[in-house]
Each structure stands twice: as C-alpha cells, then as structure tokens.
Design a protein around this motif. Structure first.
Motif, PDB file in Angstrom:
ATOM      1  N   ASN A   1      15.888  69.200 -77.035  1.00  0.00           N
ATOM      2  CA  ASN A   1      15.368  68.124 -77.865  1.00  0.00           C
ATOM      3  C   ASN A   1      15.422  66.792 -77.106  1.00  0.00           C
ATOM      4  OD1 ASN A   1      14.379  66.640 -79.997  1.00  0.00           O
ATOM      5  ND2 ASN A   1      16.321  66.672 -81.169  1.00  0.00           N
ATOM      6  N   GLY A   2      14.497  66.604 -76.208  1.00  0.00           N
ATOM      7  CA  GLY A   2      14.329  65.322 -75.539  1.00  0.00           C
ATOM      8  C   GLY A   2      15.327  65.032 -74.421  1.00  0.00           C
ATOM      9  N   PRO A   3      15.219  63.850 -73.829  1.00  0.00           N
ATOM     10  CA  PRO A   3      16.057  63.455 -72.698  1.00  0.00           C
ATOM     11  C   PRO A   3      17.545  63.439 -73.040  1.00  0.00           C
ATOM     12  CG  PRO A   3      14.197  61.976 -72.889  1.00  0.00           C
ATOM     13  CD  PRO A   3      14.200  62.829 -74.136  1.00  0.00           C
ATOM     14  N   TRP A   4      17.881  63.101 -74.270  1.00  0.00           N
ATOM     15  CA  TRP A   4      19.305  63.015 -74.626  1.00  0.00           C
ATOM     16  C   TRP A   4      19.993  64.365 -74.456  1.00  0.00           C
ATOM     17  CZ3 TRP A   4      22.977  59.569 -75.302  1.00  0.00           C
ATOM     18  CH2 TRP A   4      24.149  59.944 -75.952  1.00  0.00           C
ATOM     19  N   GLU A   5      19.384  65.449 -74.991  1.00  0.00           N
ATOM     20  CA  GLU A   5      19.988  66.771 -74.826  1.00  0.00           C
ATOM     21  C   GLU A   5      19.938  67.238 -73.369  1.00  0.00           C
ATOM     22  OE1 GLU A   5      18.429  69.668 -77.470  1.00  0.00           O
ATOM     23  OE2 GLU A   5      19.424  68.820 -79.243  1.00  0.00           O
ATOM     24  N   MET A   6      18.896  66.793 -72.664  1.00  0.00           N
ATOM     25  CA  MET A   6      18.816  67.136 -71.236  1.00  0.00           C
ATOM     26  C   MET A   6      19.968  66.503 -70.483  1.00  0.00           C
ATOM     27  SD  MET A   6      16.707  68.969 -69.433  1.00  0.00           S
ATOM     28  CE  MET A   6      17.297  69.541 -67.845  1.00  0.00           C
ATOM     29  N   LEU A   7      20.300  65.265 -70.793  1.00  0.00           N
ATOM     30  CA  LEU A   7      21.433  64.587 -70.162  1.00  0.00           C
ATOM     31  C   LEU A   7      22.757  65.252 -70.570  1.00  0.00           C
ATOM     32  CD1 LEU A   7      22.597  62.246 -68.525  1.00  0.00           C
ATOM     33  CD2 LEU A   7      22.496  60.842 -70.594  1.00  0.00           C
ATOM     34  N   THR A   8      22.840  65.691 -71.815  1.00  0.00           N
ATOM     35  CA  THR A   8      24.049  66.366 -72.278  1.00  0.00           C
ATOM     36  C   THR A   8      24.252  67.683 -71.537  1.00  0.00           C
ATOM     37  OG1 THR A   8      23.803  65.382 -74.476  1.00  0.00           O
ATOM     38  CG2 THR A   8      25.217  67.325 -74.301  1.00  0.00           C
ATOM     39  N   ALA A   9      23.182  68.475 -71.357  1.00  0.00           N
ATOM     40  CA  ALA A   9      23.272  69.739 -70.623  1.00  0.00           C
ATOM     41  C   ALA A   9      23.710  69.496 -69.182  1.00  0.00           C
ATOM     42  CB  ALA A   9      21.939  70.473 -70.673  1.00  0.00           C
ATOM     43  N   ALA A  10      23.192  68.441 -68.555  1.00  0.00           N
ATOM     44  CA  ALA A  10      23.578  68.131 -67.180  1.00  0.00           C
ATOM     45  C   ALA A  10      25.046  67.770 -67.089  1.00  0.00           C
ATOM     46  CB  ALA A  10      22.715  66.996 -66.652  1.00  0.00           C
ATOM     47  N   SER A  11      25.563  67.095 -68.116  1.00  0.00           N
ATOM     48  CA  SER A  11      26.989  66.745 -68.099  1.00  0.00           C
ATOM     49  C   SER A  11      27.870  67.985 -68.211  1.00  0.00           C
ATOM     50  CB  SER A  11      27.304  65.771 -69.246  1.00  0.00           C
ATOM     51  OG  SER A  11      27.194  66.406 -70.513  1.00  0.00           O
ATOM     52  N   LEU A  12      27.426  69.023 -68.971  1.00  0.00           N
ATOM     53  CA  LEU A  12      28.169  70.274 -69.068  1.00  0.00           C
ATOM     54  C   LEU A  12      28.120  71.045 -67.746  1.00  0.00           C
ATOM     55  CD1 LEU A  12      27.025  71.371 -72.646  1.00  0.00           C
ATOM     56  CD2 LEU A  12      29.319  70.600 -71.978  1.00  0.00           C
ATOM     57  N   VAL A  13      26.952  71.027 -67.095  1.00  0.00           N
ATOM     58  CA  VAL A  13      26.820  71.668 -65.775  1.00  0.00           C
ATOM     59  C   VAL A  13      27.782  71.022 -64.792  1.00  0.00           C
ATOM     60  CG1 VAL A  13      25.285  72.016 -63.815  1.00  0.00           C
ATOM     61  CG2 VAL A  13      24.443  72.396 -66.150  1.00  0.00           C
ATOM     62  N   GLN A  14      27.859  69.711 -64.813  1.00  0.00           N
ATOM     63  CA  GLN A  14      28.739  68.980 -63.912  1.00  0.00           C
ATOM     64  C   GLN A  14      30.215  69.311 -64.197  1.00  0.00           C
ATOM     65  OE1 GLN A  14      27.802  66.138 -61.469  1.00  0.00           O
ATOM     66  NE2 GLN A  14      29.702  67.137 -60.832  1.00  0.00           N
ATOM     67  N   ALA A  15      30.580  69.449 -65.462  1.00  0.00           N
ATOM     68  CA  ALA A  15      31.981  69.694 -65.819  1.00  0.00           C
ATOM     69  C   ALA A  15      32.423  71.111 -65.491  1.00  0.00           C
ATOM     70  CB  ALA A  15      32.200  69.430 -67.311  1.00  0.00           C
ATOM     71  N   GLU A  16      31.565  72.127 -65.639  1.00  0.00           N
ATOM     72  CA  GLU A  16      31.944  73.519 -65.422  1.00  0.00           C
ATOM     73  C   GLU A  16      31.697  73.996 -63.992  1.00  0.00           C
ATOM     74  OE1 GLU A  16      33.554  75.517 -67.292  1.00  0.00           O
ATOM     75  OE2 GLU A  16      33.527  74.474 -69.207  1.00  0.00           O
ATOM     76  N   GLY A  17      30.728  73.419 -63.328  1.00  0.00           N
ATOM     77  CA  GLY A  17      30.421  73.865 -61.981  1.00  0.00           C
ATOM     78  C   GLY A  17      31.372  73.269 -60.957  1.00  0.00           C
ATOM     79  N   LYS A  18      31.506  73.996 -59.833  1.00  0.00           N
ATOM     80  CA  LYS A  18      32.406  73.555 -58.769  1.00  0.00           C
ATOM     81  C   LYS A  18      31.654  73.243 -57.469  1.00  0.00           C
ATOM     82  CE  LYS A  18      35.782  74.361 -61.591  1.00  0.00           C
ATOM     83  NZ  LYS A  18      36.478  73.230 -62.250  1.00  0.00           N
ATOM     84  N   THR A  19      30.591  73.955 -57.200  1.00  0.00           N
ATOM     85  CA  THR A  19      29.820  73.775 -55.957  1.00  0.00           C
ATOM     86  C   THR A  19      28.342  73.618 -56.304  1.00  0.00           C
ATOM     87  OG1 THR A  19      29.480  76.155 -55.648  1.00  0.00           O
ATOM     88  CG2 THR A  19      31.489  75.175 -54.695  1.00  0.00           C
ATOM     89  N   HIS A  20      27.561  73.394 -55.257  1.00  0.00           N
ATOM     90  CA  HIS A  20      26.123  73.219 -55.451  1.00  0.00           C
ATOM     91  C   HIS A  20      25.493  74.507 -55.956  1.00  0.00           C
ATOM     92  CE1 HIS A  20      22.017  71.873 -54.797  1.00  0.00           C
ATOM     93  NE2 HIS A  20      21.798  72.980 -54.096  1.00  0.00           N
ATOM     94  N   ASP A  21      25.924  75.626 -55.423  1.00  0.00           N
ATOM     95  CA  ASP A  21      25.367  76.904 -55.889  1.00  0.00           C
ATOM     96  C   ASP A  21      25.788  77.179 -57.329  1.00  0.00           C
ATOM     97  OD1 ASP A  21      24.162  77.314 -53.458  1.00  0.00           O
ATOM     98  OD2 ASP A  21      25.846  78.472 -52.631  1.00  0.00           O
ATOM     99  N   ASP A  22      26.969  76.763 -57.679  1.00  0.00           N
ATOM    100  CA  ASP A  22      27.440  76.978 -59.057  1.00  0.00           C
ATOM    101  C   ASP A  22      26.592  76.197 -60.058  1.00  0.00           C
ATOM    102  OD1 ASP A  22      29.398  78.566 -58.048  1.00  0.00           O
ATOM    103  OD2 ASP A  22      31.019  77.092 -58.305  1.00  0.00           O
ATOM    104  N   PHE A  23      26.133  75.034 -59.666  1.00  0.00           N
ATOM    105  CA  PHE A  23      25.414  74.177 -60.609  1.00  0.00           C
ATOM    106  C   PHE A  23      24.145  74.861 -61.129  1.00  0.00           C
ATOM    107  CE2 PHE A  23      27.301  70.188 -58.462  1.00  0.00           C
ATOM    108  CZ  PHE A  23      28.407  70.254 -59.278  1.00  0.00           C
ATOM    109  N   ARG A  24      23.368  75.455 -60.305  1.00  0.00           N
ATOM    110  CA  ARG A  24      22.112  76.080 -60.731  1.00  0.00           C
ATOM    111  C   ARG A  24      22.390  77.308 -61.604  1.00  0.00           C
ATOM    112  NH1 ARG A  24      17.879  77.545 -56.588  1.00  0.00           N
ATOM    113  NH2 ARG A  24      16.629  77.545 -58.519  1.00  0.00           N
TER     114      ARG A  24
END
Length: 580
Positions: free
Chosen positions: A443-466
């Motif tokens: 639902n728009g840029p706000w949820e997109m930014l929220t998803a990116a923040s979760l990716v950043q918090a759970e991922g450890k490396t560049h490969d993990d992020f995707r």
C-alpha cells in the motif's frame, strides 16, 4: 676615314680626349698634357703627339670638321673664346691661331662647361705647353679649378659673409643625423637653449650687430644650459620607472604561475572547527580553510591535495583542524576519519538510538532531542505520503537517513534533524517507491519503506537482504498457507521493547498484543522499525524469486540460512537449538 677623322660611324678616341684612358676623378690622374703638381704645367716638349702632328696647317681635324662640325656656331658664341682672344692680343700673339680652333670644346662630364684637357677656343699656343704661360687658376680673378660632383658647392652670394672653412674630416657618403629641437636644445627660433634663465643679452647684442649673416653662427660662443639636460633626466626617470613597473609585474606573474604558493609551516596550534558542505571540491575547500585561518593560500591547499594519494577522498562534513597549519598537514588530517567532527548514523539504527547520539554530541540533557522530534515533527519536512496513524510509535522513524552529518558546537537538535529528514527525502526521491509498492502488492511508499526497514533489521549481508525481501513478500501473500500472513520477526518485537534479543520465549511473545508484534498481528508493522540504508532499499525493490519462505540464524549472530518448506525449516532450527 683617317685615323683621327670623324665620320658617320663610331670613331676612335683621340689621345687628348678627356675621356681617353682611365683618368678617373680621384684627383690623382690628370688628363693628358696636364700636370699633377697643382698649378705648375709641364711643357709639351716631351709630348709624343707634338712631334707626330707637325705643322698645324696639316691637321686632319681642321679639314674634316669644318663643313660637318655642329658645334661651329656654338664656338663662335662661346664667351670664354672671346675672353681668351682678347687676352692673346694683350700678350702679343697677334693673329696666331690654334690649329685646334675649329674643334668644338668637349664637355668633361661635370656639367661645368669647361673642357677637361683641351684649351678654350682662341687660347694661345703657350697654353699648350710651347711656351711659358701663367696659371690662370692661381689668380683671384680666375675661375676656380673644377671639382668632382660630390664636392661642388654653390658660390657665395656677393652680399653674404663667406662660409666657414670646410671640415677636413667631412665624408660625402655619410648621412646627416636627424635631430629634434627637444634633444638638441634648439628652440623654434634657432636659439640654442631656448628661453631659459641663462639667456645672455651680450650674445643677443652681438648677433644683432652681425646683421642678417650672423644668424648662421648664432650659438657658437658661450655654451648655455638648455633643456637637453632636463629632458634627458625626465626621459631617464620615465624609463627607469617603466622598467621597474614591468619588472614588478613580471615578478608577480612569475610567482603566481611558477613560484611556490604562500604556505604556513608546521601543524599549527589551537582548534578550528570547519564545515565542508556537500559538493565542495579542491578550490572550494581551500577557500573555506583560508577564511577560517587554517591555511595561508588556496593554491597551497590544492597543490597539497593533488600530491596526497587520498586527497580526493575528502567528503562533506565538519573537521576539527588547527590554526595556521601547513596545507599538507591540513590535507593529512582531513583524510583521517578521526579528525572529522561528524555524527555518523549507521544503517538500520533506530530513532531512539539516534536521539541519544545527538544529545551526547551536543552535550545536551538526555531526552532533549527526542522531545524536540515529538514537538516539532510537523516542521521537520516529512513527505506527504508519511503515515499519520495513531499506532505509529515515532513519525520520524525511517526518515533519519543513515549517513555522516557535520556537527559543530553551535548546532541545534532541530537543525540536525532537519538535515537528516532532508537527506532521506533526497534519497527516496531517487527511488520509485510507489511503483515498487504496486509491483509487490503493498500500500504505497509508506509500506514499501516499512518493508525495507524489516529487511535491514533481519538481514546480515548483501545476499541476505534480497532473500529476506522475498521471504516478506511470500509470507504476505493471501495464498500463503505456511505462515498464514504472519511475518513472525523477532526484530519487530525487539523494536517494540527497545531491545535486541535473540532468544525470545513463546510465552513472552504471545502475551504482547501490540501492533508491532508480528507474532500476534498479521502483515507489516504500522511503520518502519529503523532507518534502512541503500542496500536494504535496493533489495526491497528487487528481491530474489527462488521461493524462500523461512530463515534461521544458525550461528546465532551473522550466519543466516533460508528454507523453502517447513520441513527444511525444522532442520535449520535443530542446528540453532544445538548451540545451547
């Protein structure tokens, strides 16, 4: 035609012809029959032509030239012939005539009307060397001897004073030197020295007594002080001044182009805080440092920056430098991260941590920055698409972009927060958040930014992020029967409790019903749980498509392994439990 006859064709030269032989005009070679000893003439007794010619009545010139000579009438009117005839009568020669009387006079080539070697018509025989004769050129009444063309001078006028004696060193070939009255001291009236203070009335009176002819000798008496000395002095001063100015300009130009730029020596003293804005480069940085008193010249700094291998890596920020330090030392400090007075926000940092960092850097009371953020959130420049939901813990979460920010002693929390929000807007505008959200059913840029923040918090490396981004999108799908749209991220629960724990008990999780608890609430969190960086944002926009749906940090820290089925997930969980 006889040997000496004159016919219609070319005729040989008579030996007594003035142009016979090389008689020249050096004054050294006289014509035939003339003496080279001034006014003394040698007799013609030894003249070979005198013996050969015999009686003059048999001279072939007399017989042949009378009927054909075109100069006969001119000779009768020759004034010199009449004068010489009278002179012959006075000397007693009677009617004796020169056998050459009928021969026309020869023009010697000097335009004088005189014959070079031949006597005038009617001249007595004695003039030919057969008797004594007077030197007609030695008397005052006679005409002066002919002169070469280069030495001829006009005869003086009767009413004019005689000219001065000729200069024996005079060279007819030399060109006269041009002079100007300003340098010779001669004024417009011809007076040397002009009308100066040394004007001599006696000289003027003497000139007036001389009459008209005295003007040419004017100024030969007493030497007067004229304008020549002052003129030379003025010209010398002008030349010296001009040369000095040219020299100074040349020296300045040499120093600017080829000389070493002005620079301080040593590492300086004191402490100077300098802020370098974004987009500033060599000369811009040099100007800022010069105005702050750090370096002595811009050129010195640019030169030192080019010589340092890391000189081009100087970034925007605040630097703690010294006053009056050498350019090389300034560059050395600026490329060292320790000298940069920057507030560095790491990727994924939560806002609560950022507020504490600002308070510490600005020496503020704990909680001051967080209070400013809450009270002035609407004045900090948030975008229009930012959510205003009451469930959001912090409206600025996700907008304090992770980067290095310059901080000075005079910086205020509000000013620093505005810089962070502005930087996030700048970076997000580069990304098509709205388009990516539509692509991944968000639902728009706000949820997109929220998803990116979760990716950043759970991922450890560049490969993990995707892979982590794909896990989020797969679990959010309505068709997901594995997790039934529950994300079940520990990071969201830790954010809610402002902690960072790995081992969370199931009982603890189930008791908390907060919207940020993804174990008890489906879907995304109400808002970002941190500030994602560039890599997390890129991964959220472009996830993998391998079917990942589970993940476990098998080493408890850095290593994350992914699974596609629940069975694979259980195996990974066993590895994690084995760590205890």
């Amino acid at each position: 035609m006889t040997e000496y006859g004159r016919g219609p064709g070319s005729e040989p030269w008579h030996p007594e012809d003035p142009l016979y032989g090389d008689q020249g005009w050096g004054g050294e070679q006289p014509a035939h029959g003339q003496s080279q000893y001034g006014g003394q003439q040698q007799p013609y007794a030894q003249d070979p032509y005198a013996q050969q010619q015999g009686p003059y009545q048999q001279d072939p010139y007399q017989q042949q030239q009378q009927p054909h000579d075109p100069y006969a009438q001119q000779q009768q009117q020759d004034p010199y012939a009449q004068q010489q005839a009278q002179y012959q009568q006075q000397q007693g020669y009677g009617g004796q005539q020169d056998p050459y009387a009928q021969q026309p006079p020869y023009n010697g080539g000097w335009d004088t009307g005189q014959q070079a070697a031949m006597p005038y018509e009617g001249q007595p025989v004695a003039a030919y060397g057969y008797g004594e004769t007077n030197d007609y050129y030695g008397t005052p009444e006679a005409y002066p001897p002919p002169q070469p063309p280069g030495r001829r001078e006009a005869a003086p006028a009767p009413d004019r004073a005689p000219d001065p004696e000729p200069n024996p060193d005079w060279d007819p070939e030399a060109q006269p030197e041009e002079t100007h009255p300003f340098f010779t001291g001669v004024d417009e009236d011809g007076r040397k020295g002009g009308k100066d203070d040394d004007y001599d009335e006696d000289d003027d009176s003497r000139e007036s007594r001389r009459g008209d002819g005295g003007g040419e000798r004017r100024g030969k008496g007493k030497k007067k002080k004229g304008r020549s000395g002052c003129a030379c002095l003025v010209v010398s001063l002008v030349l010296v001044g001009g040369l000095g100015g040219v020299g100074y300009v040349g020296y300045s130009f040499y120093k600017d182009k080829f000389g070493a730029a002005p620079d301080y020596a040593g590492s300086g003293s004191g402490s100077v805080e300098v802020e370098i804005p974004k987009g500033a480069y060599g000369y811009d940085i040099g100007n800022i440092l010069k105005k702050a008193g750090v370096v002595k010249s811009v050129d010195a700094f640019v030169s030192a920056q080019n010589e340092n291998p890391k000189g081009k890596s100087i970034q925007a920020g605040v630097y703690l430098l010294h006053s009056e330090m050498s350019a090389s030392e300034a560059v050395k400090m600026m490329v060292d991260p320790k000298s940069q007075n920057l507030l560095v926000i790491p990727e994924g940092t939560r806002n609560s941590v950022v507020y504490a960092m600002v308070d510490k850097r600005l020496s503020l009371t704990k909680g001051t920055t967080e209070s400013v953020a809450k009270s002035k959130k609407s004045d900090l420049g948030l975008p229009d698409w930012a959510s205003k939901s009451k469930d959001i813990k912090d409206p600025l979460e996700g907008f304090l972009y992770p980067a290095a920010y310059p901080v000075t002693k005079e910086t205020k929390p509000e000013t620093l927060l505005k810089k962070m929000v502005s930087r996030s807007n700048e970076e997000y505008d580069k990304l098509d958040l709205a388009g990516a959200a539509k692509k991944h059913n968000l639902n728009g840029p706000w949820e997109m930014l929220t998803a990116a923040s979760l990716v950043q918090a759970e991922g450890k490396t560049h490969d993990d992020f995707r892979k982590m981004a794909e896990v989020i999108y797969n679990r959010l799908k309505p068709t997901n029967t594995e997790t039934n749209q529950y994300l079940q991220f520990d990071s969201s629960f830790n954010y809610l409790n402002k902690q960072s724990k790995i081992n969370i008990t199931l009982e603890e999780i189930r008791k908390n019903k907060d919207p940020y608890n993804t174990y008890t609430r489906q879907g995304l969190t109400p808002g970002p749980i941190g500030n994602p960086g560039n890599e997390a944002l890129a991964a959220a926009l472009n996830p993998t498509k391998d079917g990942w749906i589970y993940f476990v940090a098998t080493d408890g820290e850095r290593k994350t392994e992914f699974a596609k089925t629940y069975k694979e997930f259980l195996k990974l969980k066993e590895k994690f439990d084995a760590l205890d």
